[in-house]
Design an enzyme around this catalytic site. Structure first.
Site, PDB file in Angstrom:
ATOM      1  N   ASP A 211      -0.344  -1.273  -7.727  1.00 55.52           N
ATOM      2  CA  ASP A 211       1.146  -1.003  -6.738  1.00 55.52           C
ATOM      3  C   ASP A 211       0.920   0.307  -7.000  1.00 55.52           C
ATOM      4  OD1 ASP A 211       2.829  -0.421  -5.032  1.00 55.52           O
ATOM      5  OD2 ASP A 211       4.815  -1.259  -5.930  1.00 55.52           O
TER       6      ASP A 211
ATOM      7  N   CYS B 228       1.050  -0.527   0.712  1.00 57.32           N
ATOM      8  CA  CYS B 228       2.130   0.045   1.469  1.00 57.32           C
ATOM      9  C   CYS B 228       0.933   0.629   2.909  1.00 57.32           C
ATOM     10  CB  CYS B 228       3.632   1.258   0.380  1.00 57.32           C
ATOM     11  SG  CYS B 228       2.634   2.730   0.256  1.00 57.32           S
TER      12      CYS B 228
END
Length: 76
Positions: free
Chosen positions: A6, A33
């Site tokens: 992530d 993201c």
């Protein structure tokens, strides 16, 4: 073995992809993201022998322009 990554908005980049490769894992779950960084990372990963199996878009922050993309890569 699997890796769950992530990274920050800029994505894995070459150093992150090299680190993932170094683990010897057969599966990578990448949480991105930013769709642009996912595209860049996917290009680096597929060039390095990974195959993209699936992408799921998650609206984790409703009423904002931000989304998360959860992708599964397997070593080809």
């Amino acid at each position: 073995a699997a890796v769950i990554a992530d990274p920050a908005r800029p994505g894995l980049g070459r150093p992150g992809v090299a680190a993932v490769d170094g683990t010897g894992a057969a599966v990578l779950v990448l949480v991105s993201c930013d769709p642009a960084s996912l595209g860049r990372d996917a290009g680096l990963l597929t060039a390095g022998g990974w195959a993209l199996e699936a992408v799921t878009v998650v609206d984790a922050f409703p009423h904002t322009p931000h989304i998360e993309c959860v992708s599964r890569f397997v070593r080809g």
